[in-house]
Write an enzyme that holds these catalytic residues in place. Structure first.
Site, short mmCIF file in Angstrom:
data_model
loop_
_atom_site.label_atom_id
_atom_site.label_comp_id
_atom_site.label_asym_id
_atom_site.label_seq_id
_atom_site.Cartn_x
_atom_site.Cartn_y
_atom_site.Cartn_z
N TYR A 101 -18.13 15.03 -16.21
CA TYR A 101 -18.42 13.61 -16.04
C TYR A 101 -19.42 13.46 -14.89
O TYR A 101 -19.22 14.03 -13.80
CB TYR A 101 -17.10 12.89 -15.72
CG TYR A 101 -17.28 11.43 -15.47
CD1 TYR A 101 -17.67 10.58 -16.50
CD2 TYR A 101 -17.08 10.88 -14.21
CE1 TYR A 101 -17.85 9.23 -16.27
CE2 TYR A 101 -17.25 9.52 -13.98
CZ TYR A 101 -17.64 8.71 -15.01
OH TYR A 101 -17.83 7.37 -14.78
N ARG A 112 0.84 -1.21 0.00
CA ARG A 112 0.00 0.00 0.00
C ARG A 112 0.87 1.25 0.00
O ARG A 112 0.56 2.26 -0.64
CB ARG A 112 -0.95 0.01 1.21
CG ARG A 112 -1.72 1.31 1.36
CD ARG A 112 -2.97 1.27 2.26
NE ARG A 112 -2.87 0.35 3.37
CZ ARG A 112 -2.11 0.53 4.45
NH1 ARG A 112 -1.39 1.63 4.60
NH2 ARG A 112 -2.06 -0.38 5.41
N ASP A 132 -9.40 18.21 -15.05
CA ASP A 132 -9.57 16.82 -15.48
C ASP A 132 -9.14 16.76 -16.94
O ASP A 132 -9.80 17.30 -17.82
CB ASP A 132 -11.04 16.42 -15.30
CG ASP A 132 -11.29 14.94 -15.66
OD1 ASP A 132 -10.55 14.38 -16.48
OD2 ASP A 132 -12.26 14.37 -15.12
N LYS A 146 -9.26 5.48 -19.60
CA LYS A 146 -9.65 5.92 -20.95
C LYS A 146 -8.43 5.89 -21.87
O LYS A 146 -7.86 4.84 -22.07
CB LYS A 146 -10.31 7.30 -20.85
CG LYS A 146 -11.34 7.42 -19.70
CD LYS A 146 -12.56 6.56 -19.89
CE LYS A 146 -13.46 6.45 -18.66
NZ LYS A 146 -13.87 7.68 -18.02
C1 LIG Z 1 -14.43 8.11 -16.78
C2 LIG Z 1 -14.15 9.47 -16.31
C3 LIG Z 1 -13.89 9.73 -14.96
C4 LIG Z 1 -13.97 8.66 -13.89
O1 LIG Z 1 -12.98 7.70 -14.06
P1 LIG Z 1 -13.13 6.16 -13.63
O2 LIG Z 1 -11.83 5.57 -14.05
O3 LIG Z 1 -14.32 5.60 -14.35
O4 LIG Z 1 -13.34 6.14 -12.16
C5 LIG Z 1 -13.55 11.03 -14.60
N1 LIG Z 1 -13.50 12.03 -15.51
C6 LIG Z 1 -13.76 11.81 -16.82
C7 LIG Z 1 -13.68 12.96 -17.78
C8 LIG Z 1 -14.09 10.54 -17.26
O5 LIG Z 1 -14.36 10.34 -18.56
#
Ligand SMILES: *Cc1c(COP(=O)(O)O)cnc(C)c1O
Length: 403
Positions: A109, A56, A182, A207
């Protein structure tokens, strides 16, 4: 395991492949082995062979992936988490306390909104949605003395709005707040928010960064020298955001497991190459949709009809692989997403395969009825790296059969 980044001055693709990714020192294996051990032998009490004591607290593959990510975003440190939302949660725990306030985008999101409003709301953190493409709207949403951060997603999900990172960081800083970006949609291959003054970048590495729809992950990257707002003391002591995030990884433990770390680092090596193809094919598809549906129906930052095309051109080196469009009615939108054969009807984005979805009832179902509700005739596509002619033919047949 990792040395100082000797590739600091190298190009993006070189850093994606080599920064933090040195061959294994014991065997020379070009791809360092994946350690599954949760614990590490100590020579004498507290005398660690390579700085690792417990999984961890630290893991060699995590050290390595974090070094690559920090290099690609130009940050002081990167921190890998088990999901994008776990990464966001760590940022929010780091910067917000009961009574604090955060400005969040009206276009974000859905899960980010749910985390901030429903989880952090219960812990006394208030949030105001604002149109982050407008500096006036963000300024009006800031609560002097209380706003700890302006949170922005650019390009945004699913409306592909663009916000001006440099201007927003000046505005946030003028009010003693941090700017959190983000950067999931653009990736560091197309946009480096820390270079434009942002303090923190968050990613869903699920992603584009991992890129193959086979791993869930998240990351936080911190600007060199970034500290908690208003000289506040942190939980780790110094208030340095890098130390605070490292502390969250140790004390809360929402970390990514070894195999997922490995897949993420492996995906990241081809990020630049994939993004070039995603961008080129998305452009072709956006042009096709404009011809079919008209300018007003197509949302893509690369189109000169996009309301913030000029800002996108300034802060991005490519416009990304996401395209959204208005189908004209909810029924038609649903028929289109159910008629494609190459595009798979599925949530998520950023993988090599093309995906299509209906945000209103899928990715953004959790924001229906809130300020973040998305249009009910919206279709979002994640343009993959298949042969673009096949993607165009598939969309043409789906639009045709949907009437
Ligand atoms: C998918 C997504 C998230 C969340 O991410 P996870 O890996 O699904 O927890 C946050 N911000 C954006 C822009 C996303 O497309």
């Amino acid at each position: 395991m990792t040395n100082k980044d000797e590739f600091r001055e190298a190009g993006f693709a070189t850093r994606a492949i080599h920064s933090g990714q040195a061959p294994d020192p014991t065997t020379g294996a070009v791809i360092a082995p994946l350690y599954l051990s949760s614990t590490y032998a100590q020579e004498r009490v507290g005398d660690l062979r390579a700085g690792y004591d417990y999984g961890r607290a630290g893991h060699p593959t995590r050290t390595s992936l974090e070094a690559t990510l920090a290099s690609l975003e130009g940050g002081a440190s990167a921190h890998a988490f088990a999901s994008g939302l776990a990464a966001e949660d760590a940022v929010l725990r780091t910067i917000a306390r009961p009574g604090d306030h955060i400005v969040i985008p009206v276009d974000a999101y859905g899960g980010t909104y749910r985390l901030i409003s429903r989880v952090f709301g219960q812990w006394g953190v208030a949030a105001s949605p604002a149109q982050t493409a407008s500096l006036e709207a963000v300024e009006a949403a800031i609560v002097p003395g209380k706003t700890q951060a302006v949170w922005v997603e650019t390009p945004s999900n699913p409306l592909l709005g663009i916000s001006d990172i440099a201007a927003l960081s000046e505005l946030a800083h003028a009010h003693g707040a941090l700017l959190v970006v983000d950067n999931t949609f653009a990736t560091p291959a197309l946009q480096n928010p820390l270079m434009s003054g942002a303090d923190v970048v968050v990613h869903s590495t699920t992603k584009y960064i991992a890129g193959h729809s086979d791993v869930i992950g998240g990351a936080v990257v911190v600007r060199d020298g970034a500290t908690l707002p208003r000289g506040r003391e942190g939980m780790a002591g110094s208030g340095s955001l890098s130390e605070e995030l490292r502390f969250q990884q140790l004390a809360v433990g929402g970390n990514q497991g070894p195999f997922d770390l490995y897949l993420t680092a492996r995906g990241l090596k081809t990020l630049e190459l994939r993004m070039e193809r995603h961008c080129a094919s998305a452009r072709t598809i956006a042009d096709f949709l404009v011809a079919e549906l008209g300018d007003a129906a197509v949302l893509y930052p690369g189109l000169d009809t996009h309301p913030h095309h000029e800002v996108a051109t300034r802060q991005m080196s490519g416009f990304g692989g996401m395209v959204s469009f208005r189908a004209g009615s909810p029924e038609r939108a649903r028929r289109i997403v159910e008629s494609t054969k190459v595009f798979t009807l599925a949530e998520s984005l950023g993988g090599v395969e093309s995906l299509i979805e209906y945000p209103y009832a899928m990715t953004h179902a959790s924001v229906v009825g809130s300020a973040l509700e998305v249009p009910a005739d919206l279709v979002r596509v994640s343009v993959g790296i298949e042969t673009v002619g096949d993607l165009l033919a598939d969309l043409a047949q789906a639009l045709g059969s949907a009437g």
